[in-house]
Design a protein around this motif. Sequence first.
Motif, PDB file in Angstrom:
ATOM      1  N   LEU A 148      94.557   1.674  64.739  1.00  0.00           N
ATOM      2  CA  LEU A 148      95.569   0.623  64.673  1.00  0.00           C
ATOM      3  C   LEU A 148      95.495  -0.142  63.358  1.00  0.00           C
ATOM      4  O   LEU A 148      96.524  -0.510  62.784  1.00  0.00           O
ATOM      5  N   ARG A 149      94.285  -0.379  62.880  1.00  0.00           N
ATOM      6  CA  ARG A 149      94.109  -1.098  61.616  1.00  0.00           C
ATOM      7  C   ARG A 149      94.700  -0.313  60.439  1.00  0.00           C
ATOM      8  O   ARG A 149      95.237  -0.888  59.493  1.00  0.00           O
ATOM      9  N   GLU A 150      94.640   1.028  60.500  1.00  0.00           N
ATOM     10  CA  GLU A 150      95.134   1.862  59.402  1.00  0.00           C
ATOM     11  C   GLU A 150      96.641   2.095  59.452  1.00  0.00           C
ATOM     12  O   GLU A 150      97.233   2.510  58.458  1.00  0.00           O
ATOM     13  N   LEU A 151      97.271   1.873  60.602  1.00  0.00           N
ATOM     14  CA  LEU A 151      98.712   2.099  60.722  1.00  0.00           C
ATOM     15  C   LEU A 151      99.502   1.071  59.912  1.00  0.00           C
ATOM     16  O   LEU A 151      99.044  -0.054  59.692  1.00  0.00           O
ATOM     17  N   ASP A 152     100.730   1.465  59.497  1.00  0.00           N
ATOM     18  CA  ASP A 152     101.582   0.473  58.863  1.00  0.00           C
ATOM     19  C   ASP A 152     102.133  -0.474  59.931  1.00  0.00           C
ATOM     20  O   ASP A 152     101.985  -0.245  61.138  1.00  0.00           O
ATOM     21  N   ARG A 182      92.319 -10.016  63.900  1.00  0.00           N
ATOM     22  CA  ARG A 182      91.046  -9.334  63.656  1.00  0.00           C
ATOM     23  C   ARG A 182      91.248  -8.013  62.916  1.00  0.00           C
ATOM     24  O   ARG A 182      90.430  -7.648  62.066  1.00  0.00           O
ATOM     25  N   LEU A 183      92.317  -7.304  63.242  1.00  0.00           N
ATOM     26  CA  LEU A 183      92.593  -6.055  62.527  1.00  0.00           C
ATOM     27  C   LEU A 183      92.847  -6.327  61.050  1.00  0.00           C
ATOM     28  O   LEU A 183      92.363  -5.595  60.174  1.00  0.00           O
ATOM     29  N   ASP A 184      93.615  -7.361  60.767  1.00  0.00           N
ATOM     30  CA  ASP A 184      93.946  -7.677  59.375  1.00  0.00           C
ATOM     31  C   ASP A 184      92.773  -8.285  58.626  1.00  0.00           C
ATOM     32  O   ASP A 184      92.773  -8.324  57.392  1.00  0.00           O
ATOM     33  N   ALA A 185      91.762  -8.753  59.360  1.00  0.00           N
ATOM     34  CA  ALA A 185      90.602  -9.383  58.714  1.00  0.00           C
ATOM     35  C   ALA A 185      89.626  -8.354  58.149  1.00  0.00           C
ATOM     36  O   ALA A 185      88.762  -8.697  57.341  1.00  0.00           O
ATOM     37  N   THR A 186      89.751  -7.092  58.584  1.00  0.00           N
ATOM     38  CA  THR A 186      88.860  -6.045  58.075  1.00  0.00           C
ATOM     39  C   THR A 186      89.637  -5.156  57.123  1.00  0.00           C
ATOM     40  O   THR A 186      90.748  -4.737  57.435  1.00  0.00           O
ATOM     41  N   PRO A 187      89.096  -4.870  55.956  1.00  0.00           N
ATOM     42  CA  PRO A 187      89.828  -4.069  54.962  1.00  0.00           C
ATOM     43  C   PRO A 187      90.038  -2.634  55.415  1.00  0.00           C
ATOM     44  O   PRO A 187      89.217  -2.079  56.150  1.00  0.00           O
ATOM     45  N   HIS A 188      91.136  -2.036  54.969  1.00  0.00           N
ATOM     46  CA  HIS A 188      91.423  -0.643  55.297  1.00  0.00           C
ATOM     47  C   HIS A 188      90.301   0.251  54.791  1.00  0.00           C
ATOM     48  O   HIS A 188      89.748   0.038  53.714  1.00  0.00           O
ATOM     49  N   GLY A 189      89.957   1.236  55.595  1.00  0.00           N
ATOM     50  CA  GLY A 189      88.928   2.182  55.204  1.00  0.00           C
ATOM     51  C   GLY A 189      87.532   1.810  55.633  1.00  0.00           C
ATOM     52  O   GLY A 189      86.631   2.643  55.595  1.00  0.00           O
ATOM     53  N   SER A 190      87.343   0.559  56.045  1.00  0.00           N
ATOM     54  CA  SER A 190      85.999   0.130  56.439  1.00  0.00           C
ATOM     55  C   SER A 190      85.741   0.430  57.917  1.00  0.00           C
ATOM     56  O   SER A 190      86.627   0.853  58.650  1.00  0.00           O
ATOM     57  N   ALA A 191      84.513   0.203  58.355  1.00  0.00           N
ATOM     58  CA  ALA A 191      84.134   0.480  59.738  1.00  0.00           C
ATOM     59  C   ALA A 191      84.657  -0.611  60.680  1.00  0.00           C
ATOM     60  O   ALA A 191      84.813  -1.771  60.294  1.00  0.00           O
TER      61      ALA A 191
END
Length: 252
Positions: A148-152, A182-191
């Motif tokens: 979900l975090r990686e989706l546009d 919370r999803l937006d708080a973690t950078p794309h590509g990270s764990a």
Amino acid sequence: MGGKEGPTLIASVQRAFRLMEAVGAHEGGVPAKQLARETGLALATTYHLLRTMVHEGYVRKLDDSTYVLGEKLGALHGGSRDQVALSRVRPTLTELRDGLSAAAYLTFYEDGEIRVAEIVDGPKAPRVDLWVGFEDAGHATALGKCVLRELDGDARADYLSRHTLNDLTPRTITHRAELLRRLDATPHGSAVTDIEEYSLGTACVAVPIRQGDTLGALGVSLRANRTDRLEGAVSTLVAAAERVSCRLSLTI
């Protein structure tokens, strides 16, 4: 009677395969009479086999009464490709399991759903009890949240519009605004981690992988009392994800 049945069935299968090969040689469709000539089969036998294969989905009859290969063959071929791709990455998942003493999971985002493609576990690395399907728990698992975090924005909004943020444990995020924050708080590509959000007593960490345009996630699960090992597992997980993405991208 039994002695005649085997050869008769084998001959029927051989004729069906021969007929299917002949159909496949004509992408634009081919009439039954031409198929009979090309395969050397009696016209009545050709019609009988075609009716059976149309019924089963291996051949499709067009409006002009010609025949082409059916969708079922494409599905079988696609399934075969998927199995070949997974066979390439299982050794990496096995290494991940053995190296971290943790069950390893591979998921993909396909047709708007987060689906488990492979799980590699063992006696010393048991899998989490999948008491709720991943399709309905994307908000509560590290694997799902990673996808979900990686989706546009549009794809994420579409997914969340079709899935209720069910309360699976006292730690599950059930408010959409909080999940997005919370999803937006973690950078794309990270764990991404979940600590007892899906199942009490279980912690997971996941990183994204890609197979061409298909997005997925690779993760491991541990007992919640071993969360001190999650941070150390990330570098191993990232290296494994790179190998998985590379092997999945190989031409089959």
